[in-house]
Design an enzyme around this catalytic site. Structure first.
Site, PDB file in Angstrom:
ATOM      1  N   GLU A   1      -8.962   8.610   3.831  1.00  0.00           N
ATOM      2  CA  GLU A   1      -8.593   9.120   5.156  1.00  0.00           C
ATOM      3  C   GLU A   1      -7.077   9.085   5.354  1.00  0.00           C
ATOM      4  O   GLU A   1      -6.467  10.042   5.841  1.00  0.00           O
ATOM      5  CB  GLU A   1      -9.283   8.287   6.242  1.00  0.00           C
ATOM      6  CG  GLU A   1     -10.800   8.451   6.295  1.00  0.00           C
ATOM      7  CD  GLU A   1     -11.520   7.689   5.189  1.00  0.00           C
ATOM      8  OE1 GLU A   1     -12.724   7.949   4.989  1.00  0.00           O
ATOM      9  OE2 GLU A   1     -10.888   6.854   4.517  1.00  0.00           O
TER      10      GLU A   1
ATOM     11  N   GLU B   1       1.649   3.696  -7.301  1.00  0.00           N
ATOM     12  CA  GLU B   1       0.270   3.234  -7.408  1.00  0.00           C
ATOM     13  C   GLU B   1      -0.701   4.411  -7.413  1.00  0.00           C
ATOM     14  O   GLU B   1      -1.641   4.453  -8.210  1.00  0.00           O
ATOM     15  CB  GLU B   1      -0.050   2.300  -6.231  1.00  0.00           C
ATOM     16  CG  GLU B   1      -1.486   1.813  -6.211  1.00  0.00           C
ATOM     17  CD  GLU B   1      -1.778   0.918  -5.012  1.00  0.00           C
ATOM     18  OE1 GLU B   1      -2.678   0.080  -5.116  1.00  0.00           O
ATOM     19  OE2 GLU B   1      -1.109   1.070  -3.965  1.00  0.00           O
TER      20      GLU B   1
ATOM     21  N   GLN C   1      -0.775  -7.645  -6.574  1.00  0.00           N
ATOM     22  CA  GLN C   1      -0.158  -6.986  -5.428  1.00  0.00           C
ATOM     23  C   GLN C   1      -0.647  -7.628  -4.121  1.00  0.00           C
ATOM     24  O   GLN C   1      -1.835  -7.578  -3.816  1.00  0.00           O
ATOM     25  CB  GLN C   1      -0.515  -5.495  -5.451  1.00  0.00           C
ATOM     26  CG  GLN C   1       0.072  -4.677  -4.318  1.00  0.00           C
ATOM     27  CD  GLN C   1      -0.470  -3.250  -4.340  1.00  0.00           C
ATOM     28  OE1 GLN C   1      -1.577  -3.007  -4.809  1.00  0.00           O
ATOM     29  NE2 GLN C   1       0.288  -2.315  -3.811  1.00  0.00           N
TER      30      GLN C   1
ATOM     31  N   SER D   1      -6.456  -7.557  -6.581  1.00  0.00           N
ATOM     32  CA  SER D   1      -6.992  -7.460  -7.945  1.00  0.00           C
ATOM     33  C   SER D   1      -6.173  -8.319  -8.900  1.00  0.00           C
ATOM     34  O   SER D   1      -4.941  -8.279  -8.895  1.00  0.00           O
ATOM     35  CB  SER D   1      -6.971  -6.003  -8.419  1.00  0.00           C
ATOM     36  OG  SER D   1      -7.766  -5.195  -7.595  1.00  0.00           O
TER      37      SER D   1
ATOM     38  N   SER E   1      -2.290  -5.661   1.306  1.00  0.00           N
ATOM     39  CA  SER E   1      -3.298  -5.581   2.360  1.00  0.00           C
ATOM     40  C   SER E   1      -3.662  -6.945   2.926  1.00  0.00           C
ATOM     41  O   SER E   1      -3.592  -7.965   2.231  1.00  0.00           O
ATOM     42  CB  SER E   1      -4.564  -4.909   1.829  1.00  0.00           C
ATOM     43  OG  SER E   1      -4.318  -3.566   1.493  1.00  0.00           O
TER      44      SER E   1
END
Length: 403
Positions: free
Chosen positions: A373, A240, A122, A157, A125
């Site tokens: 968060e 996910e 993936q 990952s 980010s």
């Protein structure tokens, strides 16, 4: 060509008896003892016994999702897929391809994805776009029938053994951040893709940073419409969080079971305070497990929603609290760690490693798949209906955002 998301597969009249009969017919033609594992898995996919809730011809039969458990029970002891190594493909890429892919993309990618012949990662980010993914800066510029991609992704990952990646890139910097992204399938073997390991607190490199320099992707590797990448990505992200936090578990399973076993087997470690904390966490684990059962029942009639964020949030908190309690219970013994040497890691292994590994690896649970968060914001706004936080950058073109 317009590529709108397809609706979820409509359940047909396929009950448990019909599924068992299908399994028997499959096994009569594919002896697991005499069939090579890759051939057995391909045949299982073609028989509609990979994901029973997927459509015919795409690994399923359009049945109810919960009937997958019947298939797994009937096929116990036969060649199985490597769920750990294939987690991103199974839990994130496949449902996104099913929802937004063309018929050609579904037929091309889903079979080798499920059999494990092609591993997925993936590319979401970035160093400057983690919690706020919509600020990502990786650019994809169209040149005829191709897209040229430049940028950097991080915390990827399995990139070191992946054949394909699901990726979001910015295709229009002149519109607000959520509206200028497009979703792609990235060829991890394409020229210009460089994978570098990132060493984690456990000492190993389970994930990576990925550099994309002039990577050329044909337009037929695009999922969804140009500029609609954020909406496509939401399908991935919701799946996910369910994949991470909503996996089926038996009562007393998971990390709480490991800690409880230590409590039963090591009476010399027991104290009243530890006992009370373990009881409290056992109750929390059971409440979370039952909430997961309810969530999977909802999934049986639809697609994941923001409720999955609650499961992932609870999973992270519980894993960290339980692994911390285990280390504290074991005292100095709990501080031992089995291997600090730097090495590549294939998958996360919470149960095949010691308490030191579990304690360290659990720290990542509140970051991966969406930080705790951010998940609290999602739950507050999209589940509880509370007012959203003020967002001054909501209507500002991405190119004008401070970085």
């Amino acid at each position: 060509m317009a590529r709108r998301p397809t609706k979820g597969p409509v359940s047909v009249t396929v009950d448990e008896a019909a599924i068992k009969e299908r399994v028997r017919a499959f096994l009569s033609q594919n002896d697991p003892a005499a069939t090579a594992p890759p051939d057995f898995l391909r045949a299982r996919f073609d028989a509609g016994l990979a994901w029973v809730h997927f459509p015919e011809g795409l690994g399923g039969v359009g049945a109810r999702r919960e009937l997958q458990a019947v298939v797994e029970a009937e096929l116990a002891g036969t060649p199985q897929i490597d769920v750990g190594k294939m987690a991103i493909g199974l839990g994130m890429a496949a449902p996104t391809i099913l929802a937004f892919g063309t018929e050609e993309q579904k037929k091309r990618f889903l079979r080798p994805l499920w059999t494990g012949e092609e591993i997925w990662c993936q590319l979401f980010s970035e160093p400057g776009a983690g919690s706020d993914l919509a600020t990502l800066a990786t650019r994809a510029v169209r040149e005829g029938d191709e897209w040229v991609v430049d940028g950097q992704k991080v915390w990827t990952s399995g990139a070191h053994h992946a054949r394909w990646a699901i990726m979001v890139a910015r295709t229009d910097p002149d519109v607000p951040k959520h509206r200028g992204m497009t979703y792609f399938v990235c060829d991890m073997h394409a020229p210009g893709v460089e994978v570098r390991p990132l060493r984690q607190i456990t000492g190993e490199a389970e994930f990576n940073e990925v550099f994309l320099t002039g990577v050329r992707l044909p337009d037929d590797l695009r999922l969804g419409e140009v500029g609609d990448g954020w909406r496509v990505a939401q399908t991935t992200l919701m799946n996910e969080r369910v994949a991470i936090g909503g996996s089926p578990a038996r009562r007393g399973g998971g990390v709480v079971g490991v800690v409880a076993d230590t409590w039963r087997e090591r009476p010399e470690l027991r104290t009243h305070d530890l006992h009370q904390r373990l009881l409290h966490l056992w109750v929390e684990a059971e409440v979370t497990r039952l909430a997961g059962v309810r969530l999977r029942e909802q999934l049986a009639v639809g697609t994941p929603g923001p409720e999955g964020s609650g499961m992932k949030l609870a999973f992270a908190r519980l894993n960290q609290a339980l692994s911390g309690l285990e280390v504290e219970m074991l005292r100095e013994e709990g501080l031992l760690y089995d291997d600090w040497s730097f090495r590549r890691s294939e998958t996360v292994d919470f149960f095949g490693r010691g308490p030191g590994y579990r304690y360290l690896r659990a720290k990542g649970n509140s970051i991966e798949g969406g930080t705790s968060e951010i998940l609290r914001n999602i739950i507050a706004e999209r589940v509880l209906g509370l007012p959203s936080e003020p967002r001054a950058d909501k209507n500002v073109p991405w190119k004008d955002l401070p970085r």
